[in-house]
Write a protein that holds these residues in place. Structure first.
Motif, PDB file in Angstrom:
ATOM      1  N   THR A  47     -74.209 -15.182   4.335  1.00 23.52           N
ATOM      2  CA  THR A  47     -74.852 -15.702   3.135  1.00 23.52           C
ATOM      3  C   THR A  47     -75.218 -17.170   3.286  1.00 23.52           C
ATOM      4  OG1 THR A  47     -72.697 -16.254   2.160  1.00 23.52           O
ATOM      5  CG2 THR A  47     -73.622 -14.090   1.624  1.00 23.52           C
ATOM      6  N   ARG A  48     -76.127 -17.601   2.406  1.00 18.06           N
ATOM      7  CA  ARG A  48     -76.517 -19.008   2.344  1.00 18.06           C
ATOM      8  C   ARG A  48     -76.425 -19.455   0.893  1.00 18.06           C
ATOM      9  NH1 ARG A  48     -81.822 -18.604   3.387  1.00 18.06           N
ATOM     10  NH2 ARG A  48     -82.254 -18.526   1.156  1.00 18.06           N
ATOM     11  N   TRP A  49     -75.732 -20.568   0.663  1.00 16.12           N
ATOM     12  CA  TRP A  49     -75.658 -21.106  -0.680  1.00 16.12           C
ATOM     13  C   TRP A  49     -77.039 -21.577  -1.120  1.00 16.12           C
ATOM     14  CZ3 TRP A  49     -71.934 -20.270  -3.956  1.00 16.12           C
ATOM     15  CH2 TRP A  49     -70.629 -20.051  -3.499  1.00 16.12           C
ATOM     16  N   ASP A  50     -77.417 -21.258  -2.366  1.00 16.77           N
ATOM     17  CA  ASP A  50     -78.704 -21.668  -2.902  1.00 16.77           C
ATOM     18  C   ASP A  50     -78.611 -23.068  -3.506  1.00 16.77           C
ATOM     19  OD1 ASP A  50     -79.829 -19.235  -2.174  1.00 16.77           O
ATOM     20  OD2 ASP A  50     -79.324 -18.294  -4.098  1.00 16.77           O
ATOM     21  N   PRO A  51     -79.761 -23.734  -3.717  1.00 13.06           N
ATOM     22  CA  PRO A  51     -79.753 -25.105  -4.239  1.00 13.06           C
ATOM     23  C   PRO A  51     -79.091 -25.257  -5.605  1.00 13.06           C
ATOM     24  CG  PRO A  51     -81.894 -24.599  -3.288  1.00 13.06           C
ATOM     25  CD  PRO A  51     -81.134 -23.317  -3.309  1.00 13.06           C
ATOM     26  N   ASP A  52     -79.019 -24.155  -6.394  1.00 12.09           N
ATOM     27  CA  ASP A  52     -78.408 -24.277  -7.716  1.00 12.09           C
ATOM     28  C   ASP A  52     -76.901 -24.481  -7.649  1.00 12.09           C
ATOM     29  OD1 ASP A  52     -77.373 -21.761  -7.111  1.00 12.09           O
ATOM     30  OD2 ASP A  52     -78.685 -20.688  -8.487  1.00 12.09           O
ATOM     31  N   GLY A  53     -76.306 -24.288  -6.463  1.00 16.70           N
ATOM     32  CA  GLY A  53     -74.888 -24.559  -6.284  1.00 16.70           C
ATOM     33  C   GLY A  53     -73.952 -23.463  -6.749  1.00 16.70           C
ATOM     34  N   SER A  55     -75.187 -19.723  -6.795  1.00 20.50           N
ATOM     35  CA  SER A  55     -75.604 -18.419  -6.282  1.00 20.50           C
ATOM     36  C   SER A  55     -75.783 -18.482  -4.773  1.00 20.50           C
ATOM     37  CB  SER A  55     -76.906 -17.955  -6.947  1.00 20.50           C
ATOM     38  OG  SER A  55     -77.962 -18.844  -6.645  1.00 20.50           O
ATOM     39  N   MET A  56     -75.765 -17.315  -4.151  1.00 23.59           N
ATOM     40  CA  MET A  56     -75.938 -17.206  -2.712  1.00 23.59           C
ATOM     41  C   MET A  56     -76.992 -16.154  -2.403  1.00 23.59           C
ATOM     42  SD  MET A  56     -72.106 -17.475  -1.061  1.00 23.59           S
ATOM     43  CE  MET A  56     -71.550 -15.963  -1.836  1.00 23.59           C
ATOM     44  N   THR A  57     -77.648 -16.313  -1.277  1.00 21.82           N
ATOM     45  CA  THR A  57     -78.621 -15.337  -0.796  1.00 21.82           C
ATOM     46  C   THR A  57     -78.038 -14.622   0.415  1.00 21.82           C
ATOM     47  OG1 THR A  57     -80.515 -16.639  -1.558  1.00 21.82           O
ATOM     48  CG2 THR A  57     -80.934 -15.005   0.161  1.00 21.82           C
ATOM     49  N   LEU A  58     -78.118 -13.304   0.398  1.00 25.74           N
ATOM     50  CA  LEU A  58     -77.597 -12.502   1.505  1.00 25.74           C
ATOM     51  C   LEU A  58     -78.605 -12.533   2.647  1.00 25.74           C
ATOM     52  CD1 LEU A  58     -75.070 -10.723   1.985  1.00 25.74           C
ATOM     53  CD2 LEU A  58     -76.435  -8.753   1.283  1.00 25.74           C
ATOM     54  N   GLY A  77     -81.655 -10.627   1.499  1.00 26.14           N
ATOM     55  CA  GLY A  77     -82.458 -11.324   0.497  1.00 26.14           C
ATOM     56  C   GLY A  77     -81.903 -11.215  -0.907  1.00 26.14           C
ATOM     57  N   SER A  78     -80.877 -10.357  -1.110  1.00 32.31           N
ATOM     58  CA  SER A  78     -80.270 -10.238  -2.437  1.00 32.31           C
ATOM     59  C   SER A  78     -79.627 -11.552  -2.837  1.00 32.31           C
ATOM     60  CB  SER A  78     -79.212  -9.131  -2.439  1.00 32.31           C
ATOM     61  OG  SER A  78     -79.773  -7.873  -2.133  1.00 32.31           O
ATOM     62  N   LYS A  79     -79.761 -11.900  -4.122  1.00 31.51           N
ATOM     63  CA  LYS A  79     -79.103 -13.090  -4.649  1.00 31.51           C
ATOM     64  C   LYS A  79     -77.888 -12.642  -5.456  1.00 31.51           C
ATOM     65  CE  LYS A  79     -83.051 -16.219  -4.767  1.00 31.51           C
ATOM     66  NZ  LYS A  79     -82.447 -17.158  -3.790  1.00 31.51           N
ATOM     67  N   VAL A  80     -76.755 -13.227  -5.161  1.00 28.16           N
ATOM     68  CA  VAL A  80     -75.508 -12.850  -5.831  1.00 28.16           C
ATOM     69  C   VAL A  80     -74.826 -14.106  -6.360  1.00 28.16           C
ATOM     70  CG1 VAL A  80     -75.167 -10.754  -4.461  1.00 28.16           C
ATOM     71  CG2 VAL A  80     -74.266 -12.913  -3.627  1.00 28.16           C
ATOM     72  N   ASP A  81     -74.188 -13.959  -7.523  1.00 33.29           N
ATOM     73  CA  ASP A  81     -73.490 -15.100  -8.112  1.00 33.29           C
ATOM     74  C   ASP A  81     -72.189 -14.712  -8.802  1.00 33.29           C
ATOM     75  OD1 ASP A  81     -74.411 -13.773 -10.326  1.00 33.29           O
ATOM     76  OD2 ASP A  81     -75.692 -15.407 -11.064  1.00 33.29           O
ATOM     77  N   GLY A  82     -71.753 -13.447  -8.597  1.00 32.49           N
ATOM     78  CA  GLY A  82     -70.508 -13.008  -9.213  1.00 32.49           C
ATOM     79  C   GLY A  82     -70.631 -12.682 -10.680  1.00 32.49           C
ATOM     80  N   SER A 105     -67.400  -7.708  -4.161  1.00 32.10           N
ATOM     81  CA  SER A 105     -68.108  -8.443  -5.209  1.00 32.10           C
ATOM     82  C   SER A 105     -69.604  -8.494  -4.939  1.00 32.10           C
ATOM     83  CB  SER A 105     -67.554  -9.874  -5.317  1.00 32.10           C
ATOM     84  OG  SER A 105     -66.219  -9.871  -5.765  1.00 32.10           O
ATOM     85  N   VAL A 106     -69.982  -8.690  -3.678  1.00 35.81           N
ATOM     86  CA  VAL A 106     -71.402  -8.711  -3.320  1.00 35.81           C
ATOM     87  C   VAL A 106     -72.047  -7.365  -3.661  1.00 35.81           C
ATOM     88  CG1 VAL A 106     -73.009  -8.756  -1.373  1.00 35.81           C
ATOM     89  CG2 VAL A 106     -71.208 -10.480  -1.539  1.00 35.81           C
ATOM     90  N   LEU A 107     -71.419  -6.276  -3.270  1.00 37.67           N
ATOM     91  CA  LEU A 107     -71.954  -4.939  -3.540  1.00 37.67           C
ATOM     92  C   LEU A 107     -72.013  -4.658  -5.037  1.00 37.67           C
ATOM     93  CD1 LEU A 107     -69.966  -3.174  -0.716  1.00 37.67           C
ATOM     94  CD2 LEU A 107     -72.462  -3.157  -0.870  1.00 37.67           C
TER      95      LEU A 107
END
Length: 219
Positions: A47-53, A55-58, A77-82, A105-107
């Motif tokens: 994953t990569r942390w997104d700029p919003d701090g 959410s993450m992108t798979l 490319g899925s965005k996940v934030d819990g 949690s991602v799934l």
């Protein structure tokens, strides 16, 4: 020579299957008959942390095959934030991307976002995926109870067998959009602690947990 090459390619394919809790690939025979108690993952999430701090992108696809042989996919490319787990529950389980809960949690986030299956099926998948990741029965069942009782739910739409007028379709879509994200009920800490004690002492089935939690969360 061709047969040896085929075996080599097949061996690479099997090696990406990650057995639950072991960190090792399951044997090809048990993989073939879906004989894993809690299912299995295919690969690891990156994953990569997104700029919003928050959410993450798979960055790659994550697959989980449940004990019934159904494969759940979190696409690249899925965005996940819990968000599929109410934040008020995080104090009971830790953050959704911490430790053994992460893959499940991602799934769960992606399944809740897609809404291709009833929320009950998604929560059951989350329970099995947690167990597959090594979460204890007491903690996984407590989290399952909490989601059934207090989680974000939606009404699963069943496709009609006969054509309907466009106006009817628009009305259904509007109604569905209003039902997709009902406000989660406030979490009752005493309720969850009582459920955890009950689970620890009785080792109930998921059906018994459903009955205690109620078919719909308390509003």
């Amino acid at each position: 020579m061709k047969r040896a090459k085929d075996y080599f390619i097949y061996g690479i394919a099997v090696a990406v299957l990650v057995g639950c809790g072991s960190g090792h690939a399951p044997s090809w025979t048990t993989g073939a008959v879906q004989n894993h108690k809690w299912g299995y993952y295919s690969g690891y999430p990156e994953t990569r942390w997104d700029p919003d701090g928050r959410s993450m992108t798979l960055l790659n696809e994550l697959r989980y095959t449940d004990p019934n042989g159904l494969t759940w996919i979190a696409p690249s490319g899925s965005k996940v934030d819990g968000a599929s787990i109410p934040k008020s529950l995080w104090s009971f389980m830790g953050g959704p991307f911490e430790g053994k809960y992460r893959n499940a949690s991602v799934l769960h986030d992606v399944a809740y976002e897609q809404k291709k299956k009833p929320w009950q099926d998604c929560d059951r998948m989350f329970y099995n995926a947690m167990r597959c990741s090594g979460v204890s029965a007491v903690e996984a069942k407590t989290m399952y109870y909490a989601l059934v009782r207090f989680g974000h739910h939606w009404r699963f739409q069943i496709k009609r067998a006969k054509p309907v007028k466009r106006s009817e379709l628009e009305a259904q879509a509007e109604a569905a959009s209003e039902e997709q994200y009902p406000k989660a009920a406030p979490v009752n800490a005493n309720d969850i602690q009582g459920a955890r004690d009950w689970i620890r002492g009785n080792d109930p089935s998921l059906e018994e947990i459903d009955q205690r939690a109620g078919s719909e969360p308390q509003r």
